[in-house]
Motif scaffolding. Sequence first.
Motif, short mmCIF file in Angstrom:
data_model
loop_
_atom_site.label_atom_id
_atom_site.label_comp_id
_atom_site.label_asym_id
_atom_site.label_seq_id
_atom_site.Cartn_x
_atom_site.Cartn_y
_atom_site.Cartn_z
N GLU A 1 -1.45 -7.12 -5.07
CA GLU A 1 -1.29 -6.14 -6.14
C GLU A 1 0.09 -5.49 -6.08
O GLU A 1 0.73 -5.27 -7.12
CB GLU A 1 -2.38 -5.07 -6.04
N VAL B 1 -6.38 -3.55 -14.21
CA VAL B 1 -6.35 -2.71 -13.03
C VAL B 1 -5.46 -1.50 -13.30
O VAL B 1 -4.35 -1.65 -13.80
CB VAL B 1 -5.81 -3.49 -11.82
N SER B 2 -5.95 -0.31 -12.98
CA SER B 2 -5.16 0.90 -13.21
C SER B 2 -5.01 1.66 -11.90
O SER B 2 -5.79 1.48 -10.98
CB SER B 2 -5.85 1.79 -14.25
N GLY B 3 -4.03 2.51 -11.88
CA GLY B 3 -3.83 3.37 -10.71
C GLY B 3 -3.04 2.71 -9.62
O GLY B 3 -2.93 3.23 -8.53
N SER B 4 -2.50 1.51 -9.88
CA SER B 4 -1.76 0.79 -8.83
C SER B 4 -0.28 1.12 -8.94
O SER B 4 0.21 1.51 -9.97
CB SER B 4 -1.98 -0.71 -8.96
N ARG C 1 -11.01 -4.76 -7.21
CA ARG C 1 -10.41 -3.78 -8.12
C ARG C 1 -10.27 -2.43 -7.43
O ARG C 1 -9.28 -1.72 -7.64
CB ARG C 1 -11.26 -3.64 -9.38
N ALA C 2 -11.26 -2.07 -6.60
CA ALA C 2 -11.17 -0.80 -5.89
C ALA C 2 -9.98 -0.79 -4.93
O ALA C 2 -9.26 0.22 -4.82
CB ALA C 2 -12.47 -0.54 -5.12
N SER D 1 -2.85 -9.55 -11.35
CA SER D 1 -3.97 -8.72 -10.88
C SER D 1 -5.30 -9.40 -11.16
O SER D 1 -6.17 -9.46 -10.29
CB SER D 1 -3.92 -7.34 -11.55
N GLN E 1 -7.30 -2.67 -5.28
CA GLN E 1 -6.07 -2.75 -6.07
C GLN E 1 -5.70 -1.42 -6.72
O GLN E 1 -4.54 -1.22 -7.08
CB GLN E 1 -6.22 -3.85 -7.14
N ARG E 2 -6.67 -0.53 -6.89
CA ARG E 2 -6.35 0.79 -7.43
C ARG E 2 -5.57 1.64 -6.41
O ARG E 2 -4.82 2.53 -6.78
CB ARG E 2 -7.63 1.52 -7.83
N HIS E 3 -5.79 1.37 -5.12
CA HIS E 3 -5.14 2.13 -4.05
C HIS E 3 -4.51 1.16 -3.05
O HIS E 3 -4.88 1.14 -1.87
CB HIS E 3 -6.14 3.05 -3.36
#
Length: 736
Positions: free
Chosen positions: A685, A733-736, A353-354, A621, A356-358
Motif C-alpha cells: 500500500e 482504500v481510504s486513509g492510507s 483493507r484494515a 490497492s 491498508q488504512r493504517h
Amino acid sequence: MRALASFCVRHRRLTFGTWLLALVVCVAAASAAGEDFSTNFELPDSDSEQALTLLEEQFPARSGDSIQIVFHSTEGTLTDPDLSAQVRETVAMIEAVDGVVAVDSPLEDEGALSEDGTIGLAGAQLEARSFDVEDATIEAALAAADDASTEELQVELGGDAIRDNQQGEGGGAEFVGLAAAIVVLLITFGSVVAMGLPILTAVIALGVALSMVTLLTHVVDTADFSPQLAAMIGLGVGIDYSLFIVTRFRSGLRAGLEPAEAVGVAMDTAGRAVLFAGATVCVALLGLFAIGVSFLYGPALAASLTVLVTMAAALTLLPAMLSKVGHRIDRLRVPGVGRGTGEEGRLWSRWSRAIQRHPWFATIGATVVLLALAIPVLSIELGNADAGTDREETTTRQAYDLLAEGFGPGFNGPLLVAADFGEDRGAGQAADSEALREQLEAVEGVAGVSEPRANDAGDVELITVFPTTGPQESETRELVDRVRSEVLVPFDQATGAEAHLGGETAITNDFSTFIAGKLPLFIGVVVVLSGLLLLLAFRSILVPIKAVLMNALSIAASFGVIVAIFQWGWGNELIGATETAPIAAFLPVFVFAIVFGLSMDYEVFLMSRVHEEWERRRDASAAVVHGLASTGRVITAAATIMIAVFGSFALGGDLIIKLFGVALATAIAIDAFVIRSLLVPAIMELLGERAWWLPGWLDRRLPRVRIEAEPGAVDEADADQRGEPDPAVDAPVSGS
C-alpha cells in the motif's frame, strides 16, 4: 504447463505407473546398497586439518579417533585386586575388537585415575575417523562394555564414534507430521478424497526421494542427519505444493469447467507458481556450494533432490490423479468443515483493507516485533553440542558425567598437539619437546598435559592437552586460539619445528570461524540469485527488494528464537532439550538457505495472484486486496501444515533435528502470520503503483517469464473464488 498437464491427463496410467515403478526400483536399489553416511568436517587449510594430515602421514597409529572407556567403582577403588582384574579383562576384550588399534589401561597411568581412585579413563585408539568406523566395531565395543558392567563396576563408553552410533533413527517424526497434515487438509477441504491426493502424492515422492538420498551417500559424503532433514522439508513442501494445485483445481470445477480443463487451468496458475517456488528453494539450497565445505554438499544435495522430486510429483503425478478423480474430488465429506462458502475470502479482504488504512502503523509495529525477536542473535555462539546434551540414560552421557566428576569437564574435549621435529632430529629434540610440554602446562585454562607419544621414527610427537572447561564452553574456544598464538607459533619460530593443534574441539572452532567468514558470500549468492528470479517473474525492481528484506528479517527473528531456546534455555524443556548448548556451526547457513527458499514459496504464491490482479485491474490497492483474499485461506493452511511437520521433528531425540525443526517452524509461522498478513499489504500500500516500476530499458532486455497465466486465461476459473462484487473488497482504500 498446459502441455505438461495435457500429456499427464491423456497418459495418466503411464504417468501413475511410471511413478510406482520409480518407487519400487529406488526402494529396492536403496535396500540393496544400504547407507554410508559420513559426517566429515574437513577444512584443508585449517590448523586442525594440518594436524590430522600430519598424523595420518607420519603417525598413522594415532591418526584415528578414539573411544573413551570410563570405569567407575561403586565399592572400593579401581586398584583393588578384584576390580583391577575386571578392568584388565575389559581392556583386553575391547583391545581385541576388530578396528581397535590399542587401549591404554588406566591402571598403568596415575593421571588416568581420579584422586579417590573410583573413576578411571582408558583410551581405545581406532584405526579410522569416527565417521569411517564400521558399525560392527562400535557394536562389539558396546557389547564388551555391557558384559563387563557389574554391580561393583560401571563401564561406560564415550567419543564421537559412539555418539554417532547411538543417535538412532528419526523416531517416527515423519508419521506425526503426516498425521497433523491430514488433520489440516481435512479441515481445509472437508473431503477425504481431496485430502488423500496431496498425501498420496507426497508419500510416493518422498519414498522415491529418500531412497535416492540413501544411494547418494555412496557418491558424496553425506551427514547422518540428511535423511531426516530431507524428509522434513520434502514432506512439508510436497503437501503444500499439492495443496495449492488441488485448491485451484476445485475452484475450476466449481466454475463449471470439465475435469481435464480444470487440471489445465490449475497447472497454468498454481502449477507455474509451484515450479517457480520449487526452483527457488533448490537455488537457495545449492547456494551452499558457494561456501566450499564438502561437509555441506551432501545435505544440500539431499534436501534439494527431495524438493525437486516432490515438485515433479506435484506437477505430473497429481494432475493425472486429479483428472481421474474429477468431480468426485469432494466425495466422503467431513460434516461442517471445508465448505468454501467464500466468507473466508471476504474476511481476508476486510483484513487487508484494515491494514491498508493504517500502513505505517502495521509496518512499524510488525518490524518492532520482529526486531525484538531477533535481539538474541547478537549473543549467538557457534560451536558443537557435546555429549553433555545427550539423554541421561545414554552411555555417552554417563561417560561424560563421570569424566567431569572425576577429572573435570575438560577431559571430555581434549586438544591434540602434533609436532613434527623433522627427519634430522638433533640432540636438542628432547629438550624442545619438554619445553613445549611445559609451555602448554603454563597456559591459562589448561588443567593438564600428557607425556608426549612418539611415532616409530621418533620425529613426530603427540601431546594431549586437557582444558579446565568443557568442549562447548566459550572459554575452551578461547583456549584454542591462545595455545596457537602464545605457544605453537613462537615454538615453531624458535625451533624450526612444525606444530599444529587438533582434536574435535579445535576442529569445531576452525569450522565455526571458516563458516562465519564465508557467510557474507553465501548470503550474497542466495539473495542475488533469488532476487533475479523474482525480477524475471514479476518484472519489478521493488518487489524483489521488498521480498529479500522481509525474508532476512523473518530469518533473523527465527534465529533469535532458537538462541533463546537452545543457548539460553528459555522453555527448552517443552521440546525435551534439558541442557543448553551453542548453536551448531553449520546451522545458520543451512537454515538461511532453507527458510529463504521456503519463504519465497509464500511470496511467489501470494504475489503471483497480486500481480495477476494488477495486470487485470491496474489498481495497486485492489490488487493486494484481491490477491490476499484469494490466497489467504490456502496459504494459512499450507503454513499450518509446514509448522506441524517441522514442529513434529522438533520433538524427536536428535538435537540437530530439534534445532532445524524449531528454526523452520518458527520462521514459517513468522513468515505466514506476520510477513504475509501484515507487512506485505502494508508495504504494498505504501509503494502503490511504484511497486511495479521497471525501467523501460531493462524491461526490453529481460526475458519474458510468467508465473501466472496469460491475462484472461483463467477468469472463469477464478469467478467462483471472487464471487459477486463485495463492497468490502472493491471499495477504494481510504486513509492510507
